[in-house]
Write an enzyme that holds these catalytic residues in place. Sequence first.
Site, PDB file in Angstrom:
ATOM      1  CB  ALA A   1      -8.787  25.261   3.433  1.00  0.00           C
TER       2      ALA A   1
ATOM      3  CD  GLU B   1      -1.827  31.536   1.436  1.00  0.00           C
ATOM      4  OE1 GLU B   1      -2.658  30.671   1.518  1.00  0.00           O
ATOM      5  OE2 GLU B   1      -1.473  32.292   2.166  1.00  0.00           O
TER       6      GLU B   1
ATOM      7  CD  GLU C   1      -6.405  30.739   2.926  1.00  0.00           C
ATOM      8  OE1 GLU C   1      -7.630  30.392   2.487  1.00  0.00           O
ATOM      9  OE2 GLU C   1      -5.714  29.974   2.808  1.00  0.00           O
TER      10      GLU C   1
ATOM     11  NE  ARG D   1      -3.770  -2.236   0.558  1.00  0.00           N
ATOM     12  CZ  ARG D   1      -4.060  -3.189  -0.277  1.00  0.00           C
ATOM     13  NH1 ARG D   1      -3.392  -3.309  -1.365  1.00  0.00           N
ATOM     14  NH2 ARG D   1      -4.944  -4.192   0.024  1.00  0.00           N
ATOM     15  CD  GLU D   2       2.543   3.214  -4.637  1.00  0.00           C
ATOM     16  OE1 GLU D   2       1.882   3.998  -5.150  1.00  0.00           O
ATOM     17  OE2 GLU D   2       3.441   2.641  -5.389  1.00  0.00           O
TER      18      GLU D   2
ATOM     19  N   PRO E   1      -9.102   8.509   1.078  1.00  0.00           N
ATOM     20  CG  PRO E   1     -11.050   7.627   1.608  1.00  0.00           C
ATOM     21  CD  PRO E   1     -10.447   8.664   0.860  1.00  0.00           C
TER      22      PRO E   1
ATOM     23  CD  GLU F   1      -5.526  16.422   3.563  1.00  0.00           C
ATOM     24  OE1 GLU F   1      -5.527  18.031   3.403  1.00  0.00           O
ATOM     25  OE2 GLU F   1      -5.773  16.190   2.156  1.00  0.00           O
TER      26      GLU F   1
END
Length: 194
Positions: free
Chosen positions: A86, A150, A106, A48-49, A124, A129
Amino acid sequence: MNDNEWNENGGRHPFYEETVSTDKRFEGRMISLQVDTVRLPNGDTATREIVKHPGAVAVIAVLDGKMLVVEQFRKPLERVQVEIPAGKLDAGEEPETAAMRELEEETGYRAKRIRHVRTFSTSPGFADELIYLYFTDELEPGQAHLDDEEFLTCEGLTPEQADEYVRDGRIFDAKTLLAVLIWRNWRETGAFGA
């Protein structure tokens, strides 16, 4: 072990994959990559990577009946997108603290109060994350201060504009699509269900 390994009868879930070994392949500024060898439920092994990520926060921020969004270029997709505010969690940072920080950085608005709505996984199948999603409609002027790398603009969308941006593909990412649904439900029912 974590709670998701176990079924309702207290035994290990029949689909659980036990990690046999981990080979760390890359350690970056934001992510790392490892290849795990796992034992499958039938006894065979597979690889699994896995992309490891510190997690992120996002905020549904409503000001005068409009949802605040930012427009920025996203290099992995080679496109400009409109998203809710975010950002990534810093090491050891509490999600609520990060949400307050990212919102002000932001948009230039500070939340007087912020509420956790939901936590969800982004991809997933290959990444760990999690995004912690918050809501606020209690804003006051603050001070925007973008990172040196940014570049973005901030605007407020009416519900109709948000729906139009979804239809046009300007809103394209999962967290913002979910935010539009949650905001719509909140406007209609006063609850955060999606």
